[in-house]
Design a protein around this motif. Structure first.
Motif, PDB file in Angstrom:
ATOM      1  N   THR A 160      41.001  45.353  43.872  1.00 54.34           N
ATOM      2  CA  THR A 160      42.121  45.505  43.734  1.00 54.34           C
ATOM      3  C   THR A 160      43.934  45.471  42.921  1.00 54.34           C
ATOM      4  O   THR A 160      43.804  44.269  44.058  1.00 54.34           O
ATOM      5  N   LEU A 161      45.002  45.937  42.829  1.00 56.67           N
ATOM      6  CA  LEU A 161      45.697  45.641  42.962  1.00 56.67           C
ATOM      7  C   LEU A 161      46.536  45.406  43.898  1.00 56.67           C
ATOM      8  O   LEU A 161      47.462  43.936  44.299  1.00 56.67           O
ATOM      9  N   GLY A 162      46.033  45.925  44.875  1.00 52.78           N
ATOM     10  CA  GLY A 162      46.867  46.395  45.855  1.00 52.78           C
ATOM     11  C   GLY A 162      46.191  44.978  47.301  1.00 52.78           C
ATOM     12  O   GLY A 162      46.908  44.738  47.603  1.00 52.78           O
ATOM     13  N   THR A 163      44.860  45.099  46.568  1.00 53.09           N
ATOM     14  CA  THR A 163      44.250  43.702  48.027  1.00 53.09           C
ATOM     15  C   THR A 163      44.694  42.701  47.306  1.00 53.09           C
ATOM     16  O   THR A 163      44.626  41.807  48.562  1.00 53.09           O
ATOM     17  N   PHE A 164      45.456  42.678  46.346  1.00 50.89           N
ATOM     18  CA  PHE A 164      45.391  41.191  44.944  1.00 50.89           C
ATOM     19  C   PHE A 164      46.364  40.785  45.614  1.00 50.89           C
ATOM     20  O   PHE A 164      46.969  39.811  46.083  1.00 50.89           O
ATOM     21  N   ASN A 165      47.991  41.673  45.856  1.00 51.07           N
ATOM     22  CA  ASN A 165      49.135  41.392  46.217  1.00 51.07           C
ATOM     23  C   ASN A 165      49.228  41.031  47.335  1.00 51.07           C
ATOM     24  O   ASN A 165      50.181  40.136  47.886  1.00 51.07           O
TER      25      ASN A 165
END
Length: 233
Positions: A160-165
């Motif tokens: 997800t964008l959260g894990t990627f960030n």
């Protein structure tokens, strides 16, 4: 006061100068093209004429005229057109140059409306050189700093964008696009990522951090000057 024919001539001149800038944007198929630039230029010229001459009948012993007051509203009010040019491409942040050209054309219109013919013509030439002449040089001398397009195959729901960030840390501010689509098999997702322009060294540091992202199965990458069009996949 200038004659009515001279005022009409100013409007015609502003339409011509606006069309020169608008044609350059039109050939690149931008949202704000030929007609938009012409309208902005003529409209701002008319506002400037009204600001200078439109209130002459109201002048008196206790009334003074400030021609800059009405014209100043063009500089701030033209921002909504610039925002429209930027937002016209959906989630992709593009159109900043076109928005700037619309804002500049408004300035040309104000100059023509004020009777500053030579500066308005000079500004038109300079803006045209910036839009059409500088871009090839920019591509030639800044070619090593490209946007990076990355396609990641990841297990469904894990990237997800959260894990990627979280995995990239401060480098996450380089992400321009993050789009997740189902892959051919339901247990995997396709994640399309566009990074802003960066040097090869900067990208190499970010590329190493991909190994810390859970659920990543495969990574494909390429360099490109263009944003990914999510409707073309």
């Amino acid at each position: 006061m200038a004659s009515e024919m001279e005022l009409v001539g100013r409007l015609v001149m502003s339409a011509v100068l606006g069309s020169v800038i608008g044609f350059e944007r039109e050939r690149l198929s931008w949202a704000a093209g030929l007609r938009t630039h012409m309208l902005v230029c003529v409209g701002s010229t008319l506002i400037m004429i009204v600001s200078i001459y439109g209130f002459s009948d109201a002048l008196g012993a206790h009334v003074t005229l400030d021609p800059s007051r009405v014209a100043a509203q063009v500089v701030s009010g033209i921002g909504f057109l610039g925002a429209g040019a930027i937002l016209a491409r959906g989630q992709v942040i593009r159109g900043l140059t076109t928005a700037a050209s619309v804002w500049s054309v408004a300035g040309i219109g104000l100059a023509v409306g004020g009777g500053l013919y030579i500066p308005s013509i000079a500004a038109t030439i300079i803006i045209l050189l910036i839009l059409a002449g500088i871009k090839p040089l920019e591509k030639r001398f800044i070619a090593y700093q490209q946007r990076r397009h990355v396609t990641i195959k990841a297990r469904h729901g894990q990237l997800t964008l959260g894990t990627f960030n979280h995995a990239l840390g401060i480098s996450a501010n380089r992400v321009k696009q993050f789009i997740v689509q189902p892959a051919e098999t339901p247990e995997f997702d396709k994640v399309y990522i566009v990074f802003s322009r960066m040097s090869p060294q900067e990208y190499a540091m970010i590329r190493k951090k991909f190994n810390d992202i859970p659920g990543v199965e495969a990574i494909a990458e390429r360099a490109s000057d263009e944003d990914i069009d999510p409707y073309s996949w």
